[in-house]
Design a protein around this motif. Structure first.
Motif, PDB file in Angstrom:
ATOM      1  N   GLU A 157     -10.561  52.131 -17.255  1.00 17.39           N
ATOM      2  CA  GLU A 157     -10.792  53.721 -17.549  1.00 17.39           C
ATOM      3  C   GLU A 157      -8.940  53.981 -18.198  1.00 17.39           C
ATOM      4  OE1 GLU A 157     -12.617  56.253 -17.792  1.00 17.39           O
ATOM      5  OE2 GLU A 157     -10.792  56.359 -18.890  1.00 17.39           O
ATOM      6  N   PHE A 158      -8.732  55.107 -19.137  1.00 17.41           N
ATOM      7  CA  PHE A 158      -7.414  55.408 -20.060  1.00 17.41           C
ATOM      8  C   PHE A 158      -7.126  56.511 -19.340  1.00 17.41           C
ATOM      9  CE2 PHE A 158      -8.645  51.386 -21.947  1.00 17.41           C
ATOM     10  CZ  PHE A 158      -7.492  50.582 -21.939  1.00 17.41           C
ATOM     11  N   LEU A 159      -7.989  57.318 -18.760  1.00 22.06           N
ATOM     12  CA  LEU A 159      -8.270  58.906 -18.503  1.00 22.06           C
ATOM     13  C   LEU A 159      -6.404  59.351 -18.447  1.00 22.06           C
ATOM     14  CD1 LEU A 159      -8.318  60.244 -15.628  1.00 22.06           C
ATOM     15  CD2 LEU A 159     -10.707  59.619 -15.798  1.00 22.06           C
ATOM     16  N   ALA A 160      -5.937  60.227 -18.828  1.00 18.35           N
ATOM     17  CA  ALA A 160      -4.513  60.341 -17.188  1.00 18.35           C
ATOM     18  C   ALA A 160      -5.127  61.573 -16.379  1.00 18.35           C
ATOM     19  CB  ALA A 160      -3.788  60.609 -18.499  1.00 18.35           C
ATOM     20  N   GLU A 161      -4.344  62.373 -15.063  1.00 23.67           N
ATOM     21  CA  GLU A 161      -4.742  63.193 -14.993  1.00 23.67           C
ATOM     22  C   GLU A 161      -4.038  64.670 -15.328  1.00 23.67           C
ATOM     23  OE1 GLU A 161      -3.856  62.521 -10.541  1.00 23.67           O
ATOM     24  OE2 GLU A 161      -4.812  60.522 -10.264  1.00 23.67           O
ATOM     25  N   GLY A 162      -4.889  65.081 -15.250  1.00 25.96           N
ATOM     26  CA  GLY A 162      -4.234  66.814 -15.720  1.00 25.96           C
ATOM     27  C   GLY A 162      -4.925  66.958 -17.319  1.00 25.96           C
ATOM     28  N   ALA A 264      12.673  61.845 -20.481  1.00 23.93           N
ATOM     29  CA  ALA A 264      13.334  62.056 -19.644  1.00 23.93           C
ATOM     30  C   ALA A 264      12.911  62.105 -18.593  1.00 23.93           C
ATOM     31  CB  ALA A 264      14.579  61.879 -19.906  1.00 23.93           C
ATOM     32  N   SER A 265      13.140  61.560 -17.209  1.00 22.91           N
ATOM     33  CA  SER A 265      12.387  63.120 -15.050  1.00 22.91           C
ATOM     34  C   SER A 265      12.925  61.578 -14.579  1.00 22.91           C
ATOM     35  CB  SER A 265      10.625  62.454 -16.313  1.00 22.91           C
ATOM     36  OG  SER A 265      10.669  61.310 -15.300  1.00 22.91           O
ATOM     37  N   VAL A 266      12.955  62.908 -13.340  1.00 21.61           N
ATOM     38  CA  VAL A 266      13.131  62.326 -12.595  1.00 21.61           C
ATOM     39  C   VAL A 266      12.856  61.398 -11.860  1.00 21.61           C
ATOM     40  CG1 VAL A 266      11.790  63.596 -11.137  1.00 21.61           C
ATOM     41  CG2 VAL A 266      13.627  63.273  -9.784  1.00 21.61           C
ATOM     42  N   ALA A 333       3.528  67.799  -6.995  1.00 16.02           N
ATOM     43  CA  ALA A 333       2.739  66.915  -7.617  1.00 16.02           C
ATOM     44  C   ALA A 333       3.478  65.835  -8.671  1.00 16.02           C
ATOM     45  CB  ALA A 333       1.444  67.573  -8.305  1.00 16.02           C
ATOM     46  N   PHE A 334       3.095  64.805  -8.537  1.00 11.19           N
ATOM     47  CA  PHE A 334       3.466  64.317  -9.368  1.00 11.19           C
ATOM     48  C   PHE A 334       3.900  64.623 -11.525  1.00 11.19           C
ATOM     49  CE2 PHE A 334       0.809  61.039 -12.617  1.00 11.19           C
ATOM     50  CZ  PHE A 334      -0.274  61.813 -12.078  1.00 11.19           C
ATOM     51  N   LYS A 335       2.866  65.445 -11.475  1.00 11.30           N
ATOM     52  CA  LYS A 335       2.804  65.839 -12.622  1.00 11.30           C
ATOM     53  C   LYS A 335       2.319  66.697 -12.516  1.00 11.30           C
ATOM     54  CE  LYS A 335       0.438  64.511 -15.847  1.00 11.30           C
ATOM     55  NZ  LYS A 335      -0.967  63.206 -16.834  1.00 11.30           N
ATOM     56  N   GLY A 446      14.860  68.086 -12.713  1.00  4.54           N
ATOM     57  CA  GLY A 446      14.865  66.566 -12.641  1.00  4.54           C
ATOM     58  C   GLY A 446      13.047  66.741 -13.896  1.00  4.54           C
ATOM     59  N   ARG A 447      13.486  68.184 -14.325  1.00  3.85           N
ATOM     60  CA  ARG A 447      11.889  67.645 -15.638  1.00  3.85           C
ATOM     61  C   ARG A 447      12.603  68.358 -17.215  1.00  3.85           C
ATOM     62  NH1 ARG A 447       7.979  63.891 -14.373  1.00  3.85           N
ATOM     63  NH2 ARG A 447       7.475  64.380 -12.731  1.00  3.85           N
ATOM     64  N   ASN A 448      13.399  68.617 -16.967  1.00  2.00           N
ATOM     65  CA  ASN A 448      14.335  69.503 -18.626  1.00  2.00           C
ATOM     66  C   ASN A 448      13.130  70.486 -18.578  1.00  2.00           C
ATOM     67  OD1 ASN A 448      16.609  68.162 -18.474  1.00  2.00           O
ATOM     68  ND2 ASN A 448      15.962  65.935 -20.161  1.00  2.00           N
TER      69      ASN A 448
HETATM   70  C1  UDX Z   1      -1.078  56.966 -16.163  1.00  2.00           C
HETATM   71  C2  UDX Z   1      -1.620  56.745 -17.997  1.00  2.00           C
HETATM   72  O1  UDX Z   1      -0.964  57.725 -18.813  1.00  2.00           O
HETATM   73  C3  UDX Z   1      -3.205  56.792 -18.289  1.00  2.00           C
HETATM   74  O2  UDX Z   1      -3.905  56.230 -18.960  1.00  2.00           O
HETATM   75  C4  UDX Z   1      -3.824  55.810 -16.798  1.00  2.00           C
HETATM   76  O3  UDX Z   1      -5.437  55.431 -17.200  1.00  2.00           O
HETATM   77  C5  UDX Z   1      -3.279  55.783 -15.893  1.00  2.00           C
HETATM   78  O4  UDX Z   1      -2.046  55.965 -15.400  1.00  2.00           O
HETATM   79  P1  UDX Z   1      -1.339  59.446 -14.763  1.00  2.00           P
HETATM   80  O5  UDX Z   1      -1.112  58.341 -14.191  1.00  2.00           O
HETATM   81  O6  UDX Z   1      -3.009  59.888 -14.534  1.00  2.00           O
HETATM   82  O7  UDX Z   1      -2.159  58.335 -16.380  1.00  2.00           O
HETATM   83  O8  UDX Z   1      -0.160  60.735 -15.785  1.00  2.00           O
HETATM   84  P2  UDX Z   1       0.666  60.089 -16.752  1.00  2.00           P
HETATM   85  O9  UDX Z   1       1.065  61.664 -18.082  1.00  2.00           O
HETATM   86  O10 UDX Z   1       0.487  58.378 -17.355  1.00  2.00           O
HETATM   87  O11 UDX Z   1       2.098  60.112 -16.456  1.00  2.00           O
HETATM   88  C6  UDX Z   1       2.660  59.095 -15.214  1.00  2.00           C
HETATM   89  C7  UDX Z   1       4.175  60.245 -14.417  1.00  2.00           C
HETATM   90  O12 UDX Z   1       4.485  59.042 -15.585  1.00  2.00           O
HETATM   91  C8  UDX Z   1       3.619  60.837 -14.139  1.00  2.00           C
HETATM   92  O13 UDX Z   1       5.163  61.296 -12.917  1.00  2.00           O
HETATM   93  C9  UDX Z   1       4.710  62.054 -15.311  1.00  2.00           C
HETATM   94  O14 UDX Z   1       5.449  62.732 -14.755  1.00  2.00           O
HETATM   95  C10 UDX Z   1       5.782  60.683 -16.207  1.00  2.00           C
HETATM   96  N1  UDX Z   1       5.975  61.188 -17.317  1.00  2.00           N
HETATM   97  C11 UDX Z   1       5.265  60.961 -18.441  1.00  2.00           C
HETATM   98  C12 UDX Z   1       7.387  60.683 -17.786  1.00  2.00           C
HETATM   99  O15 UDX Z   1       7.509  60.677 -16.791  1.00  2.00           O
HETATM  100  N2  UDX Z   1       8.077  61.077 -18.971  1.00  2.00           N
HETATM  101  C13 UDX Z   1       6.990  60.774 -19.930  1.00  2.00           C
HETATM  102  O16 UDX Z   1       7.398  60.649 -21.100  1.00  2.00           O
HETATM  103  C14 UDX Z   1       6.082  60.658 -19.989  1.00  2.00           C
END
Ligand code: UDX
Ligand code: UDX
Ligand code: ADP
Length: 480
Positions: A157-162, A264-266, A333-335, A446-448
């Motif tokens: 699965e390649f879905l990203a949360e959110g 760029a992020s924390v 939350a992580f994002k 931390g997230r600009n």
């Molecule tokens: C990821 C993959 O994108 C997805 O394809 C896979 O199936 C599962 O893992 P996810 O972890 O849900 O998805 O979210 P993602 O959008 O990839 O973000 C992961 C982390 O990277 C987050 O903490 C996000 O804030 C951070 N991030 C993302 C950055 O710091 N900078 C960016 O430019 C993009």
């Protein structure tokens, strides 16, 4: 009617099956889990996970061709296709601790499938697993087969949360790996037909089993590597006066590089990136490839460095101590757009600040107080030295409060830090926040996400990742 059963009603299984049910009215989909609480929530108005658009999809299909149940064995025995989407955390003890995937849940699911099946099955790996897991699963199934034919497919699965629902509706690709035998190819076609209900055929890629398994680890490693690359640049930008946003923009315009995933992020978080890279590292080590292993390990090291650099920057800017000071933490939350806190950088940042005796007031629009308290009281698992669990940070309950809005969090605070890019943080009334904070008032972004120049006009001292430093921050001792 084709029957699908998915074992594991989590962040992956739940949304994926809901979308399959929506797009394939002729298929009956049962999602099963051993957790009664989870299944009860899936059957209620309060779904167990927050995901934009998910409620709507579930409401349209639940009770028609989408069912959530704890009757694991019944649904498994009735299904033609079984997706396995159970959790595969990093092992914390024993052989491969700190790196290898813990396949306990997978193995128990496979044994259960072998026990209850009475007809031929296609078993689909949905959770991210180490390369060659399919082979191990095949062994469990065929050794207990009672003449039943099992075909194992890998369909990562390649879905990203959110953005899970949109990702599922419009996937960049669907990947299906199977055996190179006539039966294996037939199983691939059966699964392909399911996705072909809504995914254009040219986006459905069929490969061998090992390529499919490895592609998932590789994709996550490449994505995480981009973030560590831009985060490493952010440190250099701060040291040289370059602006990481300008650098990312310029670099991303190269069509060979592309503009996405260069913020760029924390630090990155989430349940996949660290776990999958550690897994990759372990596989490389086991295959006698230490140079490749250490190359990928560095992606996680830079991520850890970025989190500790952020904490160090906060502490050194605030006169080298945050002891007894109130610090507001906006976002946990992580994002954005998820309530998930697995591997969120907020855990390490908060623990770092607590280690310096700060008082934290934390606000996140989707994460509950119980979850935050649980995350902060758990022992930190040290992936690099898995035999020594780092001791629990000895903070008292008084040192952390979880509040229900950003204004309450920031009232009387010495500093605030933004750890998740929630949209609502962009439009906060920063003048009001400034008036209610201690002076000098600090913002560590931390997230600009904030407009630093506007905040400076109000009077804040602002730190933005990878941006030219305020005169104030420049004069402070260099960060480690
Ligand atoms: C990821 C993959 O994108 C997805 O394809 C896979 O199936 C599962 O893992 P996810 O972890 O849900 O998805 O979210 P993602 O959008 O990839 O973000 C992961 C982390 O990277 C987050 O903490 C996000 O804030 C951070 N991030 C993302 C950055 O710091 N900078 C960016 O430019 C993009
Ligand atoms: C590079 C940059 O592409 C260019 O933008 C910059 O201005 C100068 O450096 P160049 O070195 O001329 O250009 O060629 P490039 O096409 O980038 O190839 C560099 C090397 O990488 C070559 O040896 C090429 O064979 C190799 N390469 C490239 C790979 O091994 N794999 C690839 O996928 C691409
Ligand atoms: P992911 O993010 O990969 O979806 P989650 O932890 O959200 O991971 O979901 C995995 C789910 O799998 C959990 O709800 C867990 O209860 C369930 N699970 C684990 N083992 C089994 C099993 N043997 N049978 C049924 N469900 C299981």
């Amino acid at each position: 009617m084709v029957k699908i059963c998915c074992i594991g009603a989590g962040y992956v299984g739940g949304p994926t099956m809901a979308v399959i049910a929506l797009k394939c009215p002729s298929i009956e989909v049962a999602v099963v889990d051993i957790s009664v609480a989870r299944i009860t929530a899936w059957n209620s108005d309060e779904l167990p996970i927050y995901e934009p658009g998910l409620d709507d999809v579930v409401k349209q299909c639940r009770g028609k061709n989408l069912f959530f149940s704890t009757e694991v064995e019944k649904h498994v025995s009735e299904a033609d296709i079984i997706f396995v989407s159970v959790n595969t955390p990093t092992k914390t003890r024993g052989l491969g601790a700190g790196k290898a995937a813990d396949l306990t849940y997978w193995e128990s699911a496979a044994r259960m499938i072998a026990d209850v099946s009475k007809s031929d099955k296609i078993v689909v790996e949905k959770s991210t697993v180490p390369v060659k897991t399919a082979e191990a699963i095949e062994k469990i199934l065929t050794h207990n087969s009672k003449g039943i034919n099992y075909q194992i497919l890998s369909n990562p699965e390649f879905l990203a949360e959110g953005t899970a629902i949109q990702d599922l509706f419009h996937p960049d690709r669907v990947l299906i790996g199977g055996r190179d035998t006539p039966e294996g190819q037939k199983a691939i076609q059966t699964l392909k037909k399911v996705y072909a209900h809504w995914v254009p055929e040219d986006r459905i890629i069929c490969t061998n089993l090992w390529s499919a398994e490895l592609s998932k680890l590789a994709a996550n490693a490449f994505l995480a590597q981009r973030i560590s690359s831009v985060n490493a640049m952010s440190a250099l930008c701060e040291a040289t006066g370059a602006d990481v946003t300008q650098v990312s923009n310029a670099v991303g315009k190269d069509s060979r590089i592309g503009p996405k995933f260069l913020n760029a992020s924390v630090g990155f978080g989430g349940s996949c990136f660290q776990k999958d890279i550690l897994n990759l590292v372990y596989i490389c080590e086991c295959n006698g490839l230490p140079e490749v292993a250490s190359y990928w390990k560095q992606v996680i090291k830079v991520n850890d460095y970025q989190k500790s650099r952020f904490v160090n920057r906060m502490v050194s800017s605030m006169f080298n101590t945050v002891s007894g000071k109130k610090i507001a933490v906006l976002g946990f939350a992580f994002k954005k757009d998820t309530g998930d806190t697995r591997e969120t950088p907020a855990i390490d940042v908060c623990k770092g600040l607590l280690g310096d005796s700060a008082h934290l007031s934390i606000y996140d629009p989707q994460v509950t107080q119980e979850q935050i308290q649980r995350d902060l009281s758990m022992e930190k698992f040290d992936w690099d030295h898995p035999t020594h669990l780092q001791p629990m940070s000895p903070y008292g309950v008084k040192q952390v409060s979880v509040v229900s809005d950003a204004h309450e969090a920031t009232k009387d605070a010495h500093g605030l830090c933004i750890l998740t890019e929630w949209d609502e943080f962009k439009t906060l009334d920063f003048k009001r926040i400034y008036d209610n904070m201690q002076k000098p008032a600090f913002v560590f972004d931390g997230r600009n996400v904030v407009d630093a120049s506007k905040l400076r006009e109000i009077g804040f001292i602002v730190y933005s990742i990878g941006k030219p430093l305020d005169a104030w921050l420049k004069d402070m001792p260099a960060v480690a």
